[in-house]
Enzyme design. Structure first.
Site, PDB file in Angstrom:
ATOM      1  N   GLU A 186      -7.881   2.550  11.295  1.00  0.00           N
ATOM      2  CA  GLU A 186      -8.552   2.698   9.994  1.00  0.00           C
ATOM      3  C   GLU A 186      -8.887   1.312   9.430  1.00  0.00           C
ATOM      4  OE1 GLU A 186      -7.311   1.917   6.882  1.00  0.00           O
ATOM      5  OE2 GLU A 186      -5.247   1.383   7.307  1.00  0.00           O
TER       6      GLU A 186
ATOM      7  N   THR B 194       0.858  -1.182   0.000  1.00  0.00           N
ATOM      8  CA  THR B 194       0.000   0.000   0.000  1.00  0.00           C
ATOM      9  C   THR B 194       0.899   1.237   0.000  1.00  0.00           C
ATOM     10  OG1 THR B 194      -0.120   0.294   2.404  1.00  0.00           O
ATOM     11  CG2 THR B 194      -1.636  -1.314   1.425  1.00  0.00           C
ATOM     12  N   CYS B 195       0.286   2.402   0.080  1.00  0.00           N
ATOM     13  CA  CYS B 195       1.087   3.628   0.099  1.00  0.00           C
ATOM     14  C   CYS B 195       1.943   3.719   1.359  1.00  0.00           C
ATOM     15  CB  CYS B 195       0.185   4.848  -0.022  1.00  0.00           C
ATOM     16  SG  CYS B 195      -1.068   4.971   1.273  1.00  0.00           S
TER      17      CYS B 195
ATOM     18  N   ARG C 288       3.037   0.825   3.264  1.00  0.00           N
ATOM     19  CA  ARG C 288       3.792  -0.374   3.615  1.00  0.00           C
ATOM     20  C   ARG C 288       3.957  -1.292   2.413  1.00  0.00           C
ATOM     21  NH1 ARG C 288       2.404  -2.363   8.143  1.00  0.00           N
ATOM     22  NH2 ARG C 288       1.064  -0.625   8.748  1.00  0.00           N
TER      23      ARG C 288
END
Length: 470
Positions: free
Chosen positions: A156, A47-48, A50
């Site tokens: 989140e 992801t952005c 990790r």
């Protein structure tokens, strides 16, 4: 458990390095296939914030168990049990726990080297930023990530969906082993418990999510409600997406640029949702149709004033309206907040709500971390029970092979002339007794010789209980 995780995240690596290590698109499929050559299954989460590789180290027969909690003497005793269970036949017993710490470390290095080569980066440049977890520590990390406890925005929920997408990619590439699939199921179930049994994700901590939360607090029958989106910029796109996802039945988009409005409309349209695009100059007319208004235009002038709102309320027969003004300078006249039946929230109002919610999440995270620790212990116990079942099957198969060998030898002797059946059966009974008692006898002698009274008592009492059971 043989589970390892190697990765970087927003805490360990700058965004420039995270960008270079990101695995997206076709890279993921190629990477999964390459990693399959030296793992027993893997999942890549990128992801952005990790990039992580979760993998099972291949089962390898070594002289020490992988579980670091087993002492050296216990390790040797385990080997004695296995060695005693072997015979001159080809039947051998090998515990599923049998993998050394050195073997795991070697495979971790192999994965690191592969990642550096795959991304065409020197390992020496990325290694200081990589973190590594193994066995239950890897399980704890995975569960924390899935529950949102390791996210930049605490609690989140998006990361769990991203992990599920990563698992689907691994399934499509057929690189998930049964054991890794079992672990993944446990992680998903545990993450669900953390979110359901704690308040770590209960409060809104982003402007768009906070806006959507307000809608659910004021309106119940969302399919009959209309959302008016004033300006189709990025912030309003996020808000509209969140609110539309709640199930509102109609969306009206008012924007100066019709192309951008149509692009947002295409994103929001659904089988049970009508989306209309209107020019911004029609805002006074469409305002009366809206139950929910979200505005974020960047205009220097007010777009919705008090007079316009009073007229809209009259046409609505004073049905309540929720107005969310995310613009700075403001799009909506602040004096509207004094009008009955209108709930007006500015960006500052939402920020105050978010600040309080973040603190509540931090407090809830303490309970969540405790629950994660308990769940990891439960999962590890279930894993050990699952694995020992396989070990028992292997040991029984090994023992049965030895018994069959002795039985076949005895049957062959019975077919010879001038033999005593009683002598052959007596000899078979003696050899069976030696075979079946050799492993526990050798283990008891070794425990006594090394002064391991705890293990000796455990084996003796276990054997006594077994005999009493018969």
């Amino acid at each position: 458990m043989r589970l390892v995780v190697i990765g970087v995240n927003h805490k360990t690596a700058p965004v420039a390095l995270r960008e270079r290590l990101a695995l997206v698109g076709d890279d993921v499929n190629v990477a999964l296939k390459q990693i399959e050559a030296f793992t027993d299954g893997s999942v890549i989460v990128s992801t952005c914030n990790r990039t992580e590789i979760y993998a099972l180290v291949p089962h390898t027969s070594t002289s020490q168990p992988a579980n670091s909690q087993i002492s050296d003497s216990q390790s040797s005793n385990v080997q004695d049990v296995k060695a005693a269970g072997q015979s001159s036949s080809n039947n051998t017993f090998s515990s599923s726990m049998n993998i050394s710490s050195a073997a795991i470390s070697a495979h971790i290095t192999k994965i690191k080297t592969w990642l550096a080569d795959f991304k065409q980066l020197p390992l020496v440049d990325i290694d200081p930023y990589l973190y590594v977890h193994r066995d239950t520590h890897a399980l704890t990390h995975w569960l924390r990530v899935a529950a949102g406890l390791d996210s930049m925005i605490l609690g989140e929920p998006q990361i769990l969906g991203q992990i599920k997408n990563s698992v689907h990619l691994a399934q499509d590439q057929k690189v998930l082993s049964n054991q890794l699939g079992w672990i993944i199921d446990q992680v998903f179930a545990a993450a669900k418990r953390v979110r359901n049994e704690t308040q770590v994700g209960a409060q809104a901590v982003s402007l768009s999510f906070a806006a959507a939360k307000l809608v659910t607090q004021i309106f119940d029958d969302l399919p009959s409600r209309t959302l008016l989106v004033v300006a189709a910029g990025e912030m309003n796109r996020l808000v509209a997406t969140h609110i539309a996802g709640l199930g509102v039945g109609r969306v009206i988009i008012c924007n100066r640029n019709p192309e951008r409005a149509e692009a947002l409309a295409a994103e929001l349209r659904g089988p049970n949702r009508r989306v209309d695009v209107r020019p911004l100059q029609e805002l006074p007319q469409v305002l009366a149709e809206a139950d929910i208004v979200s505005s974020c235009s960047g205009s220097m002038d007010l777009l919705i004033d008090k007079t316009m709102t009073i007229q809209a309320l009259k046409r609505r027969r004073y049905q309540p309206m929720l107005m969310i003004d995310l613009a700075v300078p403001r799009d909506i006249d602040s004096t509207i907040s004094r009008i009955d039946d209108v709930y007006l929230y500015s960006v500052d109002d939402l920020q105050h709500v978010i600040a309080g919610n973040i603190e509540q999440r931090r407090q809830a995270a303490v309970d969540a971390e405790l629950l994660v620790s308990q769940l990891v212990v439960e999962i590890d116990r279930r894993f050990q029970v699952r694995q020992v079942g396989k070990d028992i099957q292997q040991y029984r198969a090994c023992t049965q092979g030895q018994v069959d060998k002795l039985l076949h030898e005895s049957i062959a002797k019975l077919q010879q002339d001038d033999v005593s059946p009683e002598d052959i059966i007596t000899e078979l009974s003696r050899r069976l007794t030696q075979t079946l008692t050799h492993a526990p006898s050798k283990l008891m002698r070794k425990a006594a010789r090394e002064g391991d009274s705890e293990l000796l008592d455990f084996v003796v009492s276990g054997l006594q209980d077994a005999h009493r059971g018969h």
